[in-house]
Design a protein around this motif. Structure first.
Motif, PDB file in Angstrom:
ATOM      1  N   ALA A  45       0.815  -1.028  -0.005  1.00 41.30           N
ATOM      2  CA  ALA A  45       0.039  -0.119   0.050  1.00 41.30           C
ATOM      3  C   ALA A  45       0.975   1.183  -0.074  1.00 41.30           C
ATOM      4  O   ALA A  45       0.723   2.300  -0.761  1.00 41.30           O
ATOM      5  N   GLY A  46       1.885   1.352   0.782  1.00 40.45           N
ATOM      6  CA  GLY A  46       2.945   2.541   1.041  1.00 40.45           C
ATOM      7  C   GLY A  46       3.516   2.311  -0.670  1.00 40.45           C
ATOM      8  O   GLY A  46       3.844   3.647  -1.049  1.00 40.45           O
ATOM      9  N   ASP A  47       3.974   1.575  -1.131  1.00 43.50           N
ATOM     10  CA  ASP A  47       4.818   1.428  -2.269  1.00 43.50           C
ATOM     11  C   ASP A  47       3.919   2.051  -3.345  1.00 43.50           C
ATOM     12  O   ASP A  47       4.492   2.803  -4.059  1.00 43.50           O
ATOM     13  N   CYS A  48       2.523   1.703  -3.648  1.00 38.82           N
ATOM     14  CA  CYS A  48       1.582   2.385  -4.373  1.00 38.82           C
ATOM     15  C   CYS A  48       1.482   3.703  -4.460  1.00 38.82           C
ATOM     16  O   CYS A  48       1.327   4.460  -5.292  1.00 38.82           O
ATOM     17  N   LYS A  49       1.212   4.063  -3.090  1.00 36.79           N
ATOM     18  CA  LYS A  49       1.064   5.505  -2.967  1.00 36.79           C
ATOM     19  C   LYS A  49       2.429   6.261  -3.257  1.00 36.79           C
ATOM     20  O   LYS A  49       2.116   7.545  -3.660  1.00 36.79           O
ATOM     21  N   ARG A  50       3.563   5.687  -2.970  1.00 29.60           N
ATOM     22  CA  ARG A  50       4.700   6.263  -3.387  1.00 29.60           C
ATOM     23  C   ARG A  50       4.831   6.530  -4.696  1.00 29.60           C
ATOM     24  O   ARG A  50       5.105   7.613  -5.350  1.00 29.60           O
ATOM     25  N   PHE A  51       4.477   5.435  -5.615  1.00 31.57           N
ATOM     26  CA  PHE A  51       4.458   5.650  -6.986  1.00 31.57           C
ATOM     27  C   PHE A  51       3.407   6.399  -7.397  1.00 31.57           C
ATOM     28  O   PHE A  51       3.715   7.394  -8.614  1.00 31.57           O
ATOM     29  N   SER A  52       2.328   6.599  -7.000  1.00 31.60           N
ATOM     30  CA  SER A  52       1.290   7.549  -7.415  1.00 31.60           C
ATOM     31  C   SER A  52       1.839   8.880  -7.236  1.00 31.60           C
ATOM     32  O   SER A  52       1.571   9.662  -8.270  1.00 31.60           O
ATOM     33  N   GLN A  59       3.913  14.399 -13.722  1.00 32.80           N
ATOM     34  CA  GLN A  59       2.514  14.349 -14.703  1.00 32.80           C
ATOM     35  C   GLN A  59       2.238  13.358 -15.617  1.00 32.80           C
ATOM     36  O   GLN A  59       2.216  13.396 -16.942  1.00 32.80           O
ATOM     37  N   LEU A  60       2.439  12.171 -14.918  1.00 33.66           N
ATOM     38  CA  LEU A  60       2.254  10.849 -15.682  1.00 33.66           C
ATOM     39  C   LEU A  60       1.086  10.156 -14.938  1.00 33.66           C
ATOM     40  O   LEU A  60       0.886  10.226 -14.079  1.00 33.66           O
ATOM     41  N   GLU A  61       0.694   9.195 -15.768  1.00 33.97           N
ATOM     42  CA  GLU A  61      -0.400   8.315 -15.448  1.00 33.97           C
ATOM     43  C   GLU A  61       0.242   7.304 -14.300  1.00 33.97           C
ATOM     44  O   GLU A  61       1.123   6.642 -14.623  1.00 33.97           O
ATOM     45  N   SER A  62      -0.309   6.798 -13.318  1.00 37.23           N
ATOM     46  CA  SER A  62       0.007   5.965 -12.369  1.00 37.23           C
ATOM     47  C   SER A  62      -0.841   4.488 -12.728  1.00 37.23           C
ATOM     48  O   SER A  62      -0.141   3.502 -12.371  1.00 37.23           O
ATOM     49  N   LEU A  63      -1.929   4.549 -13.184  1.00 37.36           N
ATOM     50  CA  LEU A  63      -2.844   3.569 -13.358  1.00 37.36           C
ATOM     51  C   LEU A  63      -3.849   3.718 -14.393  1.00 37.36           C
ATOM     52  O   LEU A  63      -4.738   4.359 -14.395  1.00 37.36           O
ATOM     53  N   PRO A  64      -3.603   2.896 -15.587  1.00 40.59           N
ATOM     54  CA  PRO A  64      -2.352   2.262 -16.129  1.00 40.59           C
ATOM     55  C   PRO A  64      -1.171   3.197 -16.179  1.00 40.59           C
ATOM     56  O   PRO A  64      -0.946   4.204 -16.787  1.00 40.59           O
ATOM     57  N   ALA A  65      -0.080   2.564 -15.959  1.00 44.93           N
ATOM     58  CA  ALA A  65       1.330   3.159 -15.955  1.00 44.93           C
ATOM     59  C   ALA A  65       1.976   2.787 -17.282  1.00 44.93           C
ATOM     60  O   ALA A  65       1.727   1.660 -17.735  1.00 44.93           O
ATOM     61  N   SER A  66       2.740   3.825 -17.734  1.00 42.07           N
ATOM     62  CA  SER A  66       3.395   3.438 -19.063  1.00 42.07           C
ATOM     63  C   SER A  66       4.784   2.920 -18.477  1.00 42.07           C
ATOM     64  O   SER A  66       5.212   2.903 -17.457  1.00 42.07           O
ATOM     65  N   VAL A  67       5.581   1.926 -19.301  1.00 42.43           N
ATOM     66  CA  VAL A  67       6.700   1.442 -19.092  1.00 42.43           C
ATOM     67  C   VAL A  67       7.758   2.558 -18.929  1.00 42.43           C
ATOM     68  O   VAL A  67       8.590   2.329 -17.984  1.00 42.43           O
ATOM     69  N   GLU A  68       7.807   3.587 -19.505  1.00 40.52           N
ATOM     70  CA  GLU A  68       8.754   4.715 -19.499  1.00 40.52           C
ATOM     71  C   GLU A  68       8.470   5.424 -17.881  1.00 40.52           C
ATOM     72  O   GLU A  68       9.524   5.573 -17.100  1.00 40.52           O
ATOM     73  N   ALA A  69       7.187   5.561 -17.491  1.00 41.58           N
ATOM     74  CA  ALA A  69       6.920   5.821 -16.210  1.00 41.58           C
ATOM     75  C   ALA A  69       7.572   5.075 -15.193  1.00 41.58           C
ATOM     76  O   ALA A  69       8.299   5.410 -13.962  1.00 41.58           O
ATOM     77  N   LEU A  70       7.438   3.749 -15.241  1.00 40.39           N
ATOM     78  CA  LEU A  70       7.924   2.833 -14.233  1.00 40.39           C
ATOM     79  C   LEU A  70       9.339   2.688 -14.451  1.00 40.39           C
ATOM     80  O   LEU A  70      10.173   2.597 -13.249  1.00 40.39           O
ATOM     81  N   VAL A  71      10.071   2.959 -15.528  1.00 42.33           N
ATOM     82  CA  VAL A  71      11.656   2.924 -15.830  1.00 42.33           C
ATOM     83  C   VAL A  71      12.174   4.183 -14.951  1.00 42.33           C
ATOM     84  O   VAL A  71      13.098   4.034 -13.964  1.00 42.33           O
TER      85      VAL A  71
END
Length: 322
Positions: A45-52, A59-71
């Protein structure tokens, strides 16, 4: 781990088509099915909150997230000095969030797998493991505990039970008085649920009497239970500053502090479990006996838990007969 919004996405997506009268039951089953070990749920839960939050900042979407955002996110974690295990857990949490929402996860992309492999090489994949203590030092520590006060009685019982039962700290936290069955042969502890037993299947640990009453996990636990004075509810509870009992279940964080208070700051609650495996191996126990207590599924995990920091320990060169 599913939040209310995530569950709404699952249940309302056209691919699911849950009839209205079944929505409530389906939600309950989905929550149960996705619920992992309590510590993992909190971490995810904390990890997802941090990513969001990171995605909002960039200024990126977290869900669904792009490969570039996760990289970008994983790279920043690595550059900030996070351990590889922490980075890997963040990726797993993000994958789980996408699974809950019924959308494709960027973690499935080959670029992410290559990135994680590179990060692992850069910062080393080996996790810092909780060290094991020697049996001699543990005995000395136990005998030095002041058991004239409730905190001492509780802490002695906690340390002895945690060590002899190879308990995880989450299992000690969840332990109830009604899970304990004493008889002339010792004690059988029933685990209602554990990290590797999420479905609540019957799982038991056997605890045996020690000839030295000061080191006996069963007598120590019985002394604590007499003070506790009840037949149900949490075994290990927190105390007020004046040593008065409360009904509050003691948390895993506090279990860790107790271990460090008595054994030293280099140890953690996990050292109780690691030390059980190490001491058992040094005393000649085979893996199947150790696994019967730890509930590990493979000998590989026993090897991982065994802490042998001296080349002379557990070495067959002593048994060549020369």
């Amino acid at each position: 781990m599913a939040t209310e919004n995530q569950l709404h996405v699952i249940l309302s997506t056209p691919a699911v088509r849950v009839p209205a009268h079944l929505v409530e039951s389906t939600q309950r089953y989905v929550e149960s099915g996705l619920r992992g070990a309590a510590n993992t749920v909190r971490a995810y839960a904390g990890d997802c909150k941090r990513f969001s939050a990171w995605c909002v900042l960039h200024q990126l979407e977290s869900l669904p997230a792009s490969v570039e955002a996760l990289v970008g996110f994983l790279t920043e974690l690595a550059d900030s000095g996070k351990k590889y295990a922490t980075i890997e857990r963040h990726a797993a949490a993000i994958a789980k969030a996408h699974e809950l929402a019924g959308v494709e996860s960027p973690t499935a992309d080959k670029k992410i797998k290559v990135l994680l492999k590179g990060i692992a090489r850069e910062i080393k994949t080996r996790q810092k493991q909780a060290p094991a203590f020697s049996l001699g030092s543990f005995k000395h520590t136990i005998k030095s505990i002041n058991i004239s006060v409730p905190a001492g009685l509780r802490n002695r019982a906690l340390l002895l039970l945690g060590f002899t039962g190879a308990f995880r700290r989450s299992e000690l936290e969840a332990l109830n008085v009604e899970d304990l069955a004493f008889d002339n042969d010792g004690l059988v502890v029933s685990l209602q649920q554990s990290k590797t037993n999420q479905l609540g299947q019957a799982e038991e640990k056997a605890i045996f009497y020690s000839p030295d009453s000061a080191l006996c996990p069963i007598r120590s636990l019985q002394a604590w239970l007499r003070l506790l004075g009840r037949t149900e509810g949490p075994v290990f509870v927190s105390l007020r500053k004046n040593n008065k009992l409360t009904s509050r279940r003691m948390t895993t964080k506090y279990t860790n502090l107790i271990v460090q208070q008595y054994l030293g700051s280099q140890y953690t609650a996990h050292s109780l479990r690691a030390s059980f495996v190490t001491v058992s191996k040094l005393n000649g126990a085979d893996d199947s006996k150790i696994m019967n207590q730890t509930k590990h599924k493979t000998s590989a995990m026993i090897r991982r838990y065994t802490r042998l920091d001296n080349v002379r320990q557990h070495n067959s060169a002593k048994e060549l007969g020369l």
